[in-house]
Design a protein around this motif. Structure first.
Motif, PDB file in Angstrom:
ATOM      1  N   ASP A   8     125.782  33.878   2.054  1.00 61.77           N
ATOM      2  CA  ASP A   8     127.033  33.579   2.744  1.00 61.77           C
ATOM      3  C   ASP A   8     127.848  32.570   1.951  1.00 61.77           C
ATOM      4  OD1 ASP A   8     126.554  35.223   4.931  1.00 61.77           O
ATOM      5  OD2 ASP A   8     125.531  33.642   6.048  1.00 61.77           O
ATOM      6  N   VAL A   9     129.134  32.608   2.148  1.00 67.20           N
ATOM      7  CA  VAL A   9     130.026  31.648   1.505  1.00 67.20           C
ATOM      8  C   VAL A   9     129.864  30.300   2.194  1.00 67.20           C
ATOM      9  CG1 VAL A   9     132.446  31.110   1.030  1.00 67.20           C
ATOM     10  CG2 VAL A   9     131.648  33.471   0.921  1.00 67.20           C
ATOM     11  N   LEU A  10     129.791  29.252   1.401  1.00 70.16           N
ATOM     12  CA  LEU A  10     129.652  27.906   1.945  1.00 70.16           C
ATOM     13  C   LEU A  10     130.934  27.534   2.689  1.00 70.16           C
ATOM     14  CD1 LEU A  10     127.726  25.490   1.990  1.00 70.16           C
ATOM     15  CD2 LEU A  10     128.852  24.680  -0.068  1.00 70.16           C
ATOM     16  N   PRO A  11     130.830  27.043   3.919  1.00 69.86           N
ATOM     17  CA  PRO A  11     132.025  26.762   4.725  1.00 69.86           C
ATOM     18  C   PRO A  11     132.658  25.412   4.413  1.00 69.86           C
ATOM     19  CG  PRO A  11     130.095  26.277   6.012  1.00 69.86           C
ATOM     20  CD  PRO A  11     129.607  26.822   4.690  1.00 69.86           C
ATOM     21  N   LEU A  12     132.843  25.098   3.139  1.00 68.89           N
ATOM     22  CA  LEU A  12     133.453  23.832   2.752  1.00 68.89           C
ATOM     23  C   LEU A  12     134.753  24.098   2.014  1.00 68.89           C
ATOM     24  CD1 LEU A  12     130.311  21.880   1.487  1.00 68.89           C
ATOM     25  CD2 LEU A  12     131.484  21.622   3.680  1.00 68.89           C
ATOM     26  N   GLU A  13     135.771  23.343   2.361  1.00 69.77           N
ATOM     27  CA  GLU A  13     137.091  23.445   1.735  1.00 69.77           C
ATOM     28  C   GLU A  13     137.553  22.044   1.358  1.00 69.77           C
ATOM     29  OE1 GLU A  13     138.831  26.276   1.212  1.00 69.77           O
ATOM     30  OE2 GLU A  13     137.312  27.538   2.168  1.00 69.77           O
ATOM     31  N   THR A  14     138.143  21.921   0.189  1.00 63.90           N
ATOM     32  CA  THR A  14     138.715  20.643  -0.223  1.00 63.90           C
ATOM     33  C   THR A  14     140.200  20.672   0.083  1.00 63.90           C
ATOM     34  OG1 THR A  14     137.083  20.487  -1.994  1.00 63.90           O
ATOM     35  CG2 THR A  14     139.009  19.054  -2.163  1.00 63.90           C
ATOM     36  N   ASP A  15     140.684  19.674   0.834  1.00 64.18           N
ATOM     37  CA  ASP A  15     142.098  19.654   1.198  1.00 64.18           C
ATOM     38  C   ASP A  15     142.938  19.036   0.073  1.00 64.18           C
ATOM     39  OD1 ASP A  15     141.949  16.869   1.459  1.00 64.18           O
ATOM     40  OD2 ASP A  15     141.983  16.896   3.646  1.00 64.18           O
ATOM     41  N   ALA A  16     144.217  18.923   0.303  1.00 66.86           N
ATOM     42  CA  ALA A  16     145.151  18.428  -0.714  1.00 66.86           C
ATOM     43  C   ALA A  16     144.852  16.988  -1.127  1.00 66.86           C
ATOM     44  CB  ALA A  16     146.582  18.536  -0.193  1.00 66.86           C
ATOM     45  N   ASP A  17     144.202  16.233  -0.259  1.00 66.49           N
ATOM     46  CA  ASP A  17     143.867  14.839  -0.559  1.00 66.49           C
ATOM     47  C   ASP A  17     142.494  14.689  -1.202  1.00 66.49           C
ATOM     48  OD1 ASP A  17     146.294  13.834   0.511  1.00 66.49           O
ATOM     49  OD2 ASP A  17     145.466  14.050   2.532  1.00 66.49           O
ATOM     50  N   GLY A  18     141.820  15.814  -1.467  1.00 65.42           N
ATOM     51  CA  GLY A  18     140.499  15.758  -2.070  1.00 65.42           C
ATOM     52  C   GLY A  18     139.376  15.525  -1.086  1.00 65.42           C
ATOM     53  N   VAL A  19     139.663  15.646   0.198  1.00 67.57           N
ATOM     54  CA  VAL A  19     138.654  15.449   1.239  1.00 67.57           C
ATOM     55  C   VAL A  19     138.003  16.804   1.527  1.00 67.57           C
ATOM     56  CG1 VAL A  19     138.257  14.754   3.636  1.00 67.57           C
ATOM     57  CG2 VAL A  19     139.961  13.557   2.245  1.00 67.57           C
ATOM     58  N   VAL A  20     136.678  16.819   1.526  1.00 65.74           N
ATOM     59  CA  VAL A  20     135.949  18.053   1.797  1.00 65.74           C
ATOM     60  C   VAL A  20     135.770  18.181   3.305  1.00 65.74           C
ATOM     61  CG1 VAL A  20     133.829  19.349   1.396  1.00 65.74           C
ATOM     62  CG2 VAL A  20     134.771  17.905  -0.431  1.00 65.74           C
ATOM     63  N   SER A  51     134.504  22.108  17.429  1.00 67.03           N
ATOM     64  CA  SER A  51     135.242  23.007  16.532  1.00 67.03           C
ATOM     65  C   SER A  51     134.340  23.597  15.456  1.00 67.03           C
ATOM     66  CB  SER A  51     136.409  22.265  15.880  1.00 67.03           C
ATOM     67  OG  SER A  51     135.944  21.185  15.094  1.00 67.03           O
ATOM     68  N   LEU A  52     133.120  23.068  15.327  1.00 63.42           N
ATOM     69  CA  LEU A  52     132.177  23.558  14.326  1.00 63.42           C
ATOM     70  C   LEU A  52     131.304  24.667  14.887  1.00 63.42           C
ATOM     71  CD1 LEU A  52     130.848  20.192  12.835  1.00 63.42           C
ATOM     72  CD2 LEU A  52     132.498  21.760  11.804  1.00 63.42           C
ATOM     73  N   GLU A  53     130.996  25.620  14.029  1.00 64.57           N
ATOM     74  CA  GLU A  53     130.014  26.645  14.359  1.00 64.57           C
ATOM     75  C   GLU A  53     128.640  26.110  13.968  1.00 64.57           C
ATOM     76  OE1 GLU A  53     130.585  29.609  15.774  1.00 64.57           O
ATOM     77  OE2 GLU A  53     132.732  29.201  15.899  1.00 64.57           O
ATOM     78  N   LEU A  54     127.639  26.365  14.794  1.00 68.81           N
ATOM     79  CA  LEU A  54     126.286  25.899  14.515  1.00 68.81           C
ATOM     80  C   LEU A  54     125.806  26.414  13.156  1.00 68.81           C
ATOM     81  CD1 LEU A  54     123.738  24.376  15.346  1.00 68.81           C
ATOM     82  CD2 LEU A  54     123.031  26.436  16.623  1.00 68.81           C
ATOM     83  N   ALA A  55     126.091  27.664  12.857  1.00 71.42           N
ATOM     84  CA  ALA A  55     125.669  28.238  11.572  1.00 71.42           C
ATOM     85  C   ALA A  55     126.300  27.480  10.405  1.00 71.42           C
ATOM     86  CB  ALA A  55     126.033  29.718  11.508  1.00 71.42           C
TER      87      ALA A  55
END
Length: 111
Positions: A8-20, A51-55
């Protein structure tokens, strides 16, 4: 036999400020890691942040366990940034006596 699928794709995204952040939520990676290292289970973390999914919480914890050195360095960097921002803001806006000033301001408006 259970058919194996690609990871599965890791559910992490880096925003414009560099915050994951986790997925499309405002919950940050360091929030989840700090809760986990403080002893919270994945279920408790998911319950704390609806707002988070357990998975996704399990995926993030798994990622942390496989990349602990890198994630710990990121968490330390974020803590240092938070300290610097707090110090900068406190230098600009003196927090001493803020409660008293707010009480006075509020009582003046209620007259």
């Amino acid at each position: 036999m259970i058919p194996l699928t690609p990871t599965d794709v890791l559910p992490l995204e880096t925003d414009a400020d560099g915050v994951v952040r986790v997925g499309d939520t405002r919950v940050t990676l360091d929030t989840i890691i700090m809760a986990f290292t403080d002893g919270a289970t994945a279920e408790e973390i998911a319950q704390q942040y609806p707002s988070l999914e357990l998975a996704d919480v399990y995926s993030v914890i798994g990622y942390y366990l496989r990349h602990q050195t890198e994630v710990d360095a990121y968490v330390r960097q974020r803590a240092q940034q938070a300290t610097q921002i707090r110090q900068h803001n406190e230098a600009r806006f003196d927090p001493a006596g803020i409660r008293d000033r707010l009480v006075v301001r509020r009582s003046g408006q209620q007259r």
